[in-house]
Design an enzyme around this catalytic site. Structure first.
Site, PDB file in Angstrom:
ATOM      1  N   VAL A  96     -23.580 -16.360  10.471  1.00 27.81           N
ATOM      2  CA  VAL A  96     -24.835 -16.306   9.727  1.00 27.81           C
ATOM      3  C   VAL A  96     -25.302 -14.860   9.662  1.00 27.81           C
ATOM      4  CG1 VAL A  96     -25.605 -18.793   9.955  1.00 27.81           C
ATOM      5  CG2 VAL A  96     -26.152 -17.206  11.834  1.00 27.81           C
TER       6      VAL A  96
ATOM      7  N   LYS B  18     -12.297 -11.511   9.793  1.00 24.54           N
ATOM      8  CA  LYS B  18     -11.638 -11.717  10.911  1.00 24.54           C
ATOM      9  C   LYS B  18     -11.777 -11.013  12.018  1.00 24.54           C
ATOM     10  CE  LYS B  18      -7.994 -10.493   7.858  1.00 24.54           C
ATOM     11  NZ  LYS B  18      -8.938 -10.418   6.516  1.00 24.54           N
ATOM     12  N   GLY B  19     -12.266  -9.813  11.808  1.00 22.64           N
ATOM     13  CA  GLY B  19     -12.663  -8.893  12.906  1.00 22.64           C
ATOM     14  C   GLY B  19     -13.629  -9.293  13.790  1.00 22.64           C
TER      15      GLY B  19
ATOM     16  N   ARG C 193     -14.018   0.026  -2.390  1.00 21.43           N
ATOM     17  CA  ARG C 193     -13.691  -0.361  -3.764  1.00 21.43           C
ATOM     18  C   ARG C 193     -14.635  -1.564  -3.797  1.00 21.43           C
ATOM     19  NH1 ARG C 193      -7.643  -1.438  -5.021  1.00 21.43           N
ATOM     20  NH2 ARG C 193      -7.411  -1.993  -2.480  1.00 21.43           N
TER      21      ARG C 193
ATOM     22  N   ASP D  65     -10.820 -10.024   4.095  1.00 20.98           N
ATOM     23  CA  ASP D  65     -11.943  -9.525   4.260  1.00 20.98           C
ATOM     24  C   ASP D  65     -13.083 -10.767   4.550  1.00 20.98           C
ATOM     25  OD1 ASP D  65     -11.117  -6.853   3.800  1.00 20.98           O
ATOM     26  OD2 ASP D  65     -11.710  -7.389   1.553  1.00 20.98           O
ATOM     27  N   GLU D  66     -12.417 -11.728   5.086  1.00 17.75           N
ATOM     28  CA  GLU D  66     -13.167 -13.124   5.387  1.00 17.75           C
ATOM     29  C   GLU D  66     -14.058 -12.770   6.312  1.00 17.75           C
ATOM     30  OE1 GLU D  66      -9.732 -12.871   5.333  1.00 17.75           O
ATOM     31  OE2 GLU D  66      -8.891 -14.102   3.829  1.00 17.75           O
TER      32      GLU D  66
ATOM     33  N   GLN E  87      -5.006  -8.779   6.507  1.00 14.82           N
ATOM     34  CA  GLN E  87      -4.731  -9.374   4.918  1.00 14.82           C
ATOM     35  C   GLN E  87      -4.845 -10.746   5.221  1.00 14.82           C
ATOM     36  OE1 GLN E  87      -1.963  -6.765   6.146  1.00 14.82           O
ATOM     37  NE2 GLN E  87      -3.906  -5.678   5.707  1.00 14.82           N
TER      38      GLN E  87
ATOM     39  N   ALA F 190      -5.777  -2.687   6.344  1.00 13.00           N
ATOM     40  CA  ALA F 190      -6.881  -3.560   6.912  1.00 13.00           C
ATOM     41  C   ALA F 190      -8.203  -2.865   7.071  1.00 13.00           C
ATOM     42  CB  ALA F 190      -6.185  -4.202   8.044  1.00 13.00           C
ATOM     43  N   GLY F 191      -9.182  -3.432   7.106  1.00 14.71           N
ATOM     44  CA  GLY F 191     -10.556  -2.900   7.433  1.00 14.71           C
ATOM     45  C   GLY F 191     -11.285  -3.764   8.177  1.00 14.71           C
ATOM     46  N   HIS F 192     -11.499  -3.954   9.447  1.00 10.91           N
ATOM     47  CA  HIS F 192     -12.008  -5.161   9.965  1.00 10.91           C
ATOM     48  C   HIS F 192     -13.253  -4.437  10.795  1.00 10.91           C
ATOM     49  CE1 HIS F 192      -8.335  -7.630  10.666  1.00 10.91           C
ATOM     50  NE2 HIS F 192      -8.395  -7.327   9.252  1.00 10.91           N
TER      51      HIS F 192
END
Ligand code: GDP
Ligand code: IMO
Ligand code: MG
Length: 427
Positions: free
Chosen positions: A412, A16-17, A301, A13-14, A222, A39-41
């Site tokens: 940002v 990536k999407g 979550r 969750d950084e 991930q 995954a959730g992007h």
């Protein structure tokens, strides 16, 4: 710069999407190489938010061909739900390609995910419950069902029966109803004709594209610390999210990769169980969660939140061979008087500078912090590095130094254009 891997360098969750989508607007191909709908992007384009699970983020760019590589596990129901949803929002998904060698997630794969978590009790992994682990287990055990099997009903039937000969006794042992092979086969075959036009020899197509100097972006699901080999095992996912996974998960050799980009938040989050040395269990953690909107895209979550962990960043730089960092969510840190950065750990009273090789040590690691001055200004409108307040620039320089890798772009805000580009990742 034709072949670029974008991957997670923390615990997922950084952003990536968003990073992939940005390059996707200038790439010919975006390839998902591991994981599945765990995954959730998130991508935000013109104020519209898209949450992508199984589809590569390049799908939002008209000029880009999105590809699902052999390393991905595909839940066909989810695939067509996502396609329908995007089509209803005006996104053209007709160029999607899927590897014939990708494995499919079956109904019993999903069931075993939940059953395994239940059986583990307090030692549960905290999975997304999508059937990811059991599907990769079946792949390794040579009991898996692949996309290509959908076009050979007799072969499919034989493989499903072979798998169920091992699964059904286990289901009975769990006091669960057994699975009827005919039902599984009928369910999978119901997707065959819709999926057929998407299936191709992904490896050949991508290698041909690279021969023609086309730009190919590999989008990791991930993250490094969730990688089956290099992550905090057993609290990991079941695939290789690290850079090597891009090669095995697509059939493109390592000599063809030009750049490996690690996406990192300006702090750290994690979903699910497992060690997380800089985790904040106090009101500061809650502040990060609320300010950063840290709630899972896939499961909703609340994410565990903590400060930037430089040993983890250096570890990610090492195991992936990172050439660049994309630093995201710097805007979230505005308003802090000082920002702690973990530079080493304390393990049983001994200073340890790098991520310990033994998980028992990592589980005991507590952070040793250095403190960097914060800034008050809202930085969401900054478009260049020079426009950032001096303290924010110093924080970025400090992270670069302790992470031992250059930072080439800074996020940002969530929108596609809210990015300060220091170095073009496709150059
Ligand atoms: P992924 O799984 O790595 O693609 O990341 P997620 O989509 O799960 O989570 C990242 C979240 O941060 C999403 O809500 C993004 O819209 C958001 N995001 C990405 N980059 C930035 C950024 O630089 N600033 C802010 N405020 N949000 C961002
Ligand atoms: P993206 O691509 C964050 C975590 C789960 C759990 C562990 C195993 O959006 O960064 P699994 O269902 O894969 O067997 O769960 O991995 N996990 C993620 N955490 N982001 C993700 O994906 C994740 N995918 C899996 O929470 O701890
Ligand atoms: Mg995510």
């Amino acid at each position: 710069m034709p072949a670029v891997i974008i991957l997670g360098a923390q615990w997922g969750d950084e952003g990536k999407g968003k990073a992939t989508d940005q390059l996707g607007t200038r790439a010919e191909y975006v390839v998902k190489y591991n994981g599945g709908n765990n995954a959730g992007h998130t991508v935000v384009v013109d104020g519209e938010k898209f949450a992508l699970h199984l589809l590569p983020s390049g799908i939002l760019s008209e000029t880009c061909t999105p590809v699902i590589g052999n390393g991905v596990v595909v839940d066909l129901g989810v695939l067509f739900e996502e396609i329908n949803d995007l089509e209803s929002r005006g996104v053209d998904t007709s160029k999607l390609r899927i590897s014939a060698n990708a494995h499919v997630i079956t109904s019993y794969g999903r069931s075993f995910d939940g059953l395994s978590e239940k059986a583990l009790g307090n030692a549960k992994i905290g999975t997304t419950g999508r059937g990811i682990g059991p599907t990769y287990s079946d792949k390794a055990a040579r009991l898996g069902i692949r996309i290509q099997d959908l076009f050979h009903p007799e072969e499919l039937d034989r493989k499903v029966r072979a798998a169920l000969a091992q699964k059904n006794p286990l289901l009975s042992a769990f006091d669960e109803p057994t699975v009827v092979a005919d039902d599984v086969v009928a369910d999978l075959l119901s997707y065959a004709e819709r999926v057929r036009p998407m299936v191709c020899d992904v490896t050949l197509e991508l290698n041909d594209a690279l021969d023609e100097h086309k730009t190919v972006v590999f989008e990791g699901g991930q993250s490094t610390m969730l990688d089956i080999d290099h992550g905090t095992y057993p609290y990991v996912t079941s695939s290789n999210a690290t850079s090597g996974g891009a090669c095995t998960g697509s059939g493109v050799g390592p000599t063809r990769i030009d750049r490996v980009v690690g996406v990192m938040k300006a702090y750290v989050t994690r979903v699910g169980e497992g060690p997380f040395p800089t985790e904040l269990l106090d009101e500061q953690g809650e502040w990060l969660r609320q300010t950063g909107g840290e709630f899972g895209v896939t499961t909703g979550r609340p994410r565990r939140c903590g400060w930037y962990d430089a040993p983890v960043a250096r570890y990610a730089a090492r195991v992936n061979g990172l050439t660049d960092i994309v630093l995201t969510k710097l805007d979230v840190l505005s308003g802090l008087e000082q920002i702690p950065v973990c530079v080493a750990y304390d393990v049983d009273g001994v200073r340890v500078d790098e991520v310990p090789a033994a998980q028992v040590d990592f589980q005991k690691a507590t952070p040793i912090y250095e403190y960097v001055p914060g800034w008050d200004e809202d930085i969401t409108s900054a478009t260049s590095f020079e426009e950032l307040p001096e303290a924010a620039r110093s924080y970025v320089h400090y992270l670069e130094q302790v992470s031992k890798c250059r930072i080439s772009s800074i996020g940002v805000g969530a929108e596609r254009e809210k990015t300060i580009v220091i170095r073009d990742l496709l150059d």
